[in-house]
Design an enzyme around this catalytic site. Structure first.
Site, PDB file in Angstrom:
ATOM      1  N   ARG A 170      -2.384   2.309 -18.300  1.00  0.00           N
ATOM      2  CA  ARG A 170      -0.836   1.814 -18.074  1.00  0.00           C
ATOM      3  C   ARG A 170      -0.290   0.856 -19.316  1.00  0.00           C
ATOM      4  NH1 ARG A 170       0.869   1.166 -12.662  1.00  0.00           N
ATOM      5  NH2 ARG A 170       1.547  -1.062 -12.788  1.00  0.00           N
ATOM      6  N   ARG A 174      -0.250  -1.194 -29.449  1.00  0.00           N
ATOM      7  CA  ARG A 174       0.566  -0.970 -30.421  1.00  0.00           C
ATOM      8  C   ARG A 174       0.437  -1.703 -31.868  1.00  0.00           C
ATOM      9  NH1 ARG A 174       4.580  -3.587 -27.182  1.00  0.00           N
ATOM     10  NH2 ARG A 174       5.360  -1.820 -25.726  1.00  0.00           N
ATOM     11  N   ARG A 247      -7.119  -2.783  -2.357  1.00  0.00           N
ATOM     12  CA  ARG A 247      -7.433  -4.188  -2.742  1.00  0.00           C
ATOM     13  C   ARG A 247      -6.104  -4.861  -2.040  1.00  0.00           C
ATOM     14  NH1 ARG A 247     -11.773  -6.345  -3.847  1.00  0.00           N
ATOM     15  NH2 ARG A 247     -11.141  -7.735  -5.759  1.00  0.00           N
ATOM     16  N   ARG A 278      -3.827 -14.118 -12.398  1.00  0.00           N
ATOM     17  CA  ARG A 278      -2.452 -14.497 -12.979  1.00  0.00           C
ATOM     18  C   ARG A 278      -1.962 -15.592 -12.159  1.00  0.00           C
ATOM     19  NH1 ARG A 278       0.152  -8.583 -12.789  1.00  0.00           N
ATOM     20  NH2 ARG A 278       0.057  -8.365 -10.272  1.00  0.00           N
ATOM     21  N   GLU A 298      -2.603 -15.598  -7.941  1.00  0.00           N
ATOM     22  CA  GLU A 298      -3.013 -14.312  -7.254  1.00  0.00           C
ATOM     23  C   GLU A 298      -4.459 -14.289  -7.211  1.00  0.00           C
ATOM     24  OE1 GLU A 298      -1.144 -10.544  -8.789  1.00  0.00           O
ATOM     25  OE2 GLU A 298       0.720 -11.494  -8.648  1.00  0.00           O
ATOM     26  N   TYR A 346      -0.921   4.588  -6.908  1.00  0.00           N
ATOM     27  CA  TYR A 346      -0.431   3.697  -7.677  1.00  0.00           C
ATOM     28  C   TYR A 346       0.974   3.544  -8.264  1.00  0.00           C
ATOM     29  CZ  TYR A 346      -1.780  -0.624 -10.817  1.00  0.00           C
ATOM     30  OH  TYR A 346      -2.123  -1.584 -11.400  1.00  0.00           O
ATOM     31  N   ASP A 348       4.841   2.786  -9.357  1.00  0.00           N
ATOM     32  CA  ASP A 348       5.790   1.627  -9.394  1.00  0.00           C
ATOM     33  C   ASP A 348       7.102   1.938  -8.884  1.00  0.00           C
ATOM     34  OD1 ASP A 348       4.385  -0.373 -11.374  1.00  0.00           O
ATOM     35  OD2 ASP A 348       4.642   1.084 -12.895  1.00  0.00           O
TER      36      ASP A 348
HETATM   37  P1  FAD Z   1       5.666  -0.847   0.610  1.00  0.00           P
HETATM   38  O1  FAD Z   1       6.458  -1.946  -0.192  1.00  0.00           O
HETATM   39  O2  FAD Z   1       4.217  -1.389   0.853  1.00  0.00           O
HETATM   40  O3  FAD Z   1       6.428  -0.593   1.982  1.00  0.00           O
HETATM   41  C1  FAD Z   1       6.107  -0.233   3.065  1.00  0.00           C
HETATM   42  C2  FAD Z   1       6.741  -0.581   4.517  1.00  0.00           C
HETATM   43  O4  FAD Z   1       5.983  -0.064   5.645  1.00  0.00           O
HETATM   44  C3  FAD Z   1       6.108  -2.241   4.425  1.00  0.00           C
HETATM   45  O5  FAD Z   1       7.346  -3.029   4.506  1.00  0.00           O
HETATM   46  C4  FAD Z   1       5.040  -2.327   5.601  1.00  0.00           C
HETATM   47  O6  FAD Z   1       5.161  -3.594   6.417  1.00  0.00           O
HETATM   48  C5  FAD Z   1       5.755  -1.100   6.340  1.00  0.00           C
HETATM   49  N1  FAD Z   1       4.493  -0.613   7.448  1.00  0.00           N
HETATM   50  C6  FAD Z   1       3.397   0.092   7.099  1.00  0.00           C
HETATM   51  N2  FAD Z   1       3.019   0.407   8.233  1.00  0.00           N
HETATM   52  C7  FAD Z   1       3.845   0.170   9.119  1.00  0.00           C
HETATM   53  C8  FAD Z   1       3.913   0.308  10.595  1.00  0.00           C
HETATM   54  N3  FAD Z   1       2.758   0.864  11.200  1.00  0.00           N
HETATM   55  N4  FAD Z   1       4.732   0.230  11.427  1.00  0.00           N
HETATM   56  C9  FAD Z   1       6.186  -0.333  10.969  1.00  0.00           C
HETATM   57  N5  FAD Z   1       6.165  -0.837   9.319  1.00  0.00           N
HETATM   58  C10 FAD Z   1       4.808  -0.525   8.704  1.00  0.00           C
HETATM   59  N6  FAD Z   1       6.194  -1.909  -9.418  1.00  0.00           N
HETATM   60  C11 FAD Z   1       6.965  -1.981 -10.243  1.00  0.00           C
HETATM   61  O7  FAD Z   1       7.660  -1.009 -10.739  1.00  0.00           O
HETATM   62  N7  FAD Z   1       7.035  -3.141 -11.241  1.00  0.00           N
HETATM   63  C12 FAD Z   1       6.029  -4.079 -10.931  1.00  0.00           C
HETATM   64  O8  FAD Z   1       6.094  -5.129 -11.823  1.00  0.00           O
HETATM   65  C13 FAD Z   1       5.407  -4.174  -9.749  1.00  0.00           C
HETATM   66  N8  FAD Z   1       4.715  -5.160  -9.614  1.00  0.00           N
HETATM   67  C14 FAD Z   1       3.781  -5.149  -8.580  1.00  0.00           C
HETATM   68  C15 FAD Z   1       2.979  -6.306  -8.171  1.00  0.00           C
HETATM   69  C16 FAD Z   1       2.242  -6.097  -7.147  1.00  0.00           C
HETATM   70  C17 FAD Z   1       1.374  -7.270  -6.474  1.00  0.00           C
HETATM   71  C18 FAD Z   1       2.310  -5.056  -6.137  1.00  0.00           C
HETATM   72  C19 FAD Z   1       1.438  -4.958  -4.674  1.00  0.00           C
HETATM   73  C20 FAD Z   1       3.068  -4.008  -6.334  1.00  0.00           C
HETATM   74  C21 FAD Z   1       3.794  -3.971  -7.628  1.00  0.00           C
HETATM   75  N9  FAD Z   1       4.618  -2.866  -7.861  1.00  0.00           N
HETATM   76  C22 FAD Z   1       5.284  -2.922  -8.964  1.00  0.00           C
HETATM   77  C23 FAD Z   1       4.656  -1.791  -7.051  1.00  0.00           C
HETATM   78  C24 FAD Z   1       5.783  -1.668  -6.150  1.00  0.00           C
HETATM   79  O9  FAD Z   1       5.594  -2.886  -5.100  1.00  0.00           O
HETATM   80  C25 FAD Z   1       5.837  -0.409  -5.207  1.00  0.00           C
HETATM   81  O10 FAD Z   1       6.048   0.542  -5.989  1.00  0.00           O
HETATM   82  C26 FAD Z   1       7.132  -0.473  -4.071  1.00  0.00           C
HETATM   83  O11 FAD Z   1       7.053  -1.479  -3.412  1.00  0.00           O
HETATM   84  C27 FAD Z   1       6.400   0.659  -3.079  1.00  0.00           C
HETATM   85  O12 FAD Z   1       7.269   0.919  -1.945  1.00  0.00           O
HETATM   86  P2  FAD Z   1       6.905   1.424  -0.811  1.00  0.00           P
HETATM   87  O13 FAD Z   1       7.977   1.405   0.238  1.00  0.00           O
HETATM   88  O14 FAD Z   1       5.997   2.853  -1.036  1.00  0.00           O
HETATM   89  O15 FAD Z   1       5.794   0.498   0.062  1.00  0.00           O
HETATM   90  N1  UDP Z   2      -5.573  -5.382 -17.112  1.00  0.00           N
HETATM   91  C1  UDP Z   2      -6.478  -6.014 -17.906  1.00  0.00           C
HETATM   92  N2  UDP Z   2      -6.174  -7.484 -18.560  1.00  0.00           N
HETATM   93  C2  UDP Z   2      -4.796  -7.806 -18.320  1.00  0.00           C
HETATM   94  C3  UDP Z   2      -3.921  -7.139 -17.676  1.00  0.00           C
HETATM   95  C4  UDP Z   2      -4.340  -6.017 -17.205  1.00  0.00           C
HETATM   96  O1  UDP Z   2      -7.698  -5.716 -18.087  1.00  0.00           O
HETATM   97  O2  UDP Z   2      -4.741  -8.958 -18.987  1.00  0.00           O
HETATM   98  C5  UDP Z   2      -6.065  -3.943 -16.667  1.00  0.00           C
HETATM   99  C6  UDP Z   2      -6.335  -4.193 -15.237  1.00  0.00           C
HETATM  100  O3  UDP Z   2      -7.470  -3.289 -14.822  1.00  0.00           O
HETATM  101  C7  UDP Z   2      -5.266  -4.107 -14.361  1.00  0.00           C
HETATM  102  C8  UDP Z   2      -4.539  -2.848 -15.145  1.00  0.00           C
HETATM  103  O4  UDP Z   2      -4.895  -3.257 -16.760  1.00  0.00           O
HETATM  104  O5  UDP Z   2      -5.593  -3.645 -12.933  1.00  0.00           O
HETATM  105  C9  UDP Z   2      -3.005  -2.626 -14.835  1.00  0.00           C
HETATM  106  O6  UDP Z   2      -2.491  -3.707 -15.239  1.00  0.00           O
HETATM  107  P1  UDP Z   2      -1.051  -4.045 -14.613  1.00  0.00           P
HETATM  108  O7  UDP Z   2      -0.386  -5.222 -15.446  1.00  0.00           O
HETATM  109  O8  UDP Z   2      -0.324  -2.829 -14.943  1.00  0.00           O
HETATM  110  O9  UDP Z   2      -1.351  -4.273 -13.054  1.00  0.00           O
HETATM  111  P2  UDP Z   2      -0.385  -4.711 -11.938  1.00  0.00           P
HETATM  112  O10 UDP Z   2       0.864  -5.298 -12.507  1.00  0.00           O
HETATM  113  O11 UDP Z   2      -0.018  -3.315 -11.291  1.00  0.00           O
HETATM  114  O12 UDP Z   2      -1.173  -5.599 -10.973  1.00  0.00           O
END
Ligand code: FAD
Ligand code: UDP
Length: 364
Positions: A170, A174, A247, A278, A298, A346, A348
């Protein structure tokens, strides 16, 4: 009677709801949390938009998806350029000419490439079998040890040698002095937060919060002709074949009495001694003038019942288990499974929207 019952108001459920309503369908959304938006939810604290479930940066290469999300909010020109703190020393991310200079003192791409070629020799031409081998093959052992191993093993709670290689791919590598974390053409943060996006998507649609689908499953099913399920797939089948691994994260918020505490939105702590991965300083995503700042540490943890499952652990064992659940899901005629949890992927944000728009064809 509704045409569709949508379980989950995250980006997947909300995109489906919006598109179905646009096509004249009657939709009900149920959400077990006390708010809409799933993990992209943001809320204002001390005038600052706080990403309650971790830093979210929207990025995509697709003009179509960029235009799509821009219907619901104005985006700023934020470019993610996290720094890494390893035992007090700061390095630039992703791995680029700045990082190579900070590590090795190399100043030209040729010097940096020579260093990496020397260090990746231990992998040679064989196909990397896991994250550790993939990382060494991409950037060599020094970067692996300083910037990857500690962070990765905290994040995933498993040795890097037992994790899938794709996770590290991911991150860009560069040979330019460019600290942009993404290669995508479009990137930004919605001014005023992400919640407004989901609010607009769900405008005019009935949403029931604090409502768990499983609390009254058959009553819920009876409400609609079809169900769109975006929760965890193993939970849907009552863990019949066993539990998938996820996780989770513990977010520790702190309000600090200083306008700028770390000078960057994201600082990664890449050594294994610091227990968090982070620290996010939210005001740098969507800048506001204020004398205070809100930061979030986090802490990754293994998912257990009662926690939010944030990341699928896509190793071979879990992927095989997921495929068995996926086979079961095909027999559920009136139910469609999608999103990060139901597809155990996984994803985005842009990929979730793309997947919802594609799945829609078969839902109609
Ligand atoms: P979710 O957002 O998980 O939505 C699922 C919903 O279903 C939730 O609200 C949950 O409460 C509900 N639900 C589950 N079970 C039930 C039930 N039984 N009854 C009623 N409701 C229920 N993406 C990016 O593009 N850029 C980023 O920088 C980025 N950073 C991230 C950082 C973190 C820490 C995490 C965890 C994710 C990140 N993502 C990022 C990914 C992004 O969050 C997801 O792609 C997106 O939110 C997924 O949407 P979703 O609807 O599939 O899931
Ligand atoms: N990663 C790492 N060092 C860093 C940042 C990321 O080793 O400083 C690795 C780590 O395994 C992480 C993965 O790269 O789970 C993807 O990073 P990303 O920032 O995309 O993670 P997310 O924002 O989805 O948690």
């Amino acid at each position: 009677m509704y045409d569709y019952l949508i379980v989950g108001s995250g980006l997947y459920g909300a995109t489906c709801a919006y598109e179905l309503k646009k096509r004249g369908k009657k939709v009900l959304v149920i959400e077990k949390r006390e708010h809409i938006g799933g993990n992209i939810y943001t809320e204002k604290m001390h005038g600052i938009q706080v990403h309650r479930y971790g830093a979210h940066i929207f990025h995509t290469n697709s003009k179509e998806l960029w235009d799509y999300i821009n219907q619901f909010a104005d985006f700023n020109r934020y470019t993610n350029s996290p720094t890494a703190n390893y035992r007090g020393k700061i390095y630039n991310l992703p791995f680029n000419m700045n990082t190579f200079y900070q590590l090795w003192g190399t100043s030209t791409p040729q010097q940096a490439m020579a260093k990496i070629t020397e260090q990746r020799a231990e992998i040679g031409d064989r196909k990397p079998k896991n994250l550790e081998e993939q990382a060494i093959s991409l950037v060599g052992r020094d970067i692996y040890e300083i910037l990857i191993k500690g962070y990765t093993e905290k994040q995933w709670g498993r040795p890097a040698s037992e994790l899938p290689a794709f996770i590290i791919k991911r991150l860009p590598v560069r040979f330019t002095y460019d600290n942009n974390y993404f290669n995508d053409r479009f990137q930004g943060i919605p001014i005023g937060g992400y919640t407004q996006i989901v609010e607009k998507m769900l405008d005019g649609i009935e949403v029931r919060l604090n409502t768990d689908y499983f609390a009254e499953r058959s009553d819920h099913n009876a409400l609609a002709k079809k169900v769109i399920y975006s929760g965890a797939i193993d939970r849907y089948f009552d863990y019949r074949y066993g539990k998938l691994e996820y996780r989770s994260l513990r977010f520790e918020n702190e309000v600090v009495d200083t306008p700028n505490i770390q000078g960057n939105a994201v600082v990664n702590y890449t050594d294994k001694e610091v227990p968090y991965t982070r620290i996010i300083e939210h005001k740098h995503f969507d800048p506001v003038e204020s004398s205070r700042s809100v930061i979030t540490r986090e802490y990754p943890v293994e998912w257990q019942d009662g926690m939010e499952p944030y990341y699928p652990v896509n190793n071979e064992q879990n992927n095989a288990l997921y495929r068995r659940y996926r086979e079961l899901s095909k027999a559920e005629e009136k139910v469609f499974f999608g999103g990060r949890l139901a597809e155990y992927r996984y994803y985005d944000m842009h990929q979730v929207i793309a997947s919802a728009l594609k799945d829609l064809q078969s839902m109609l």
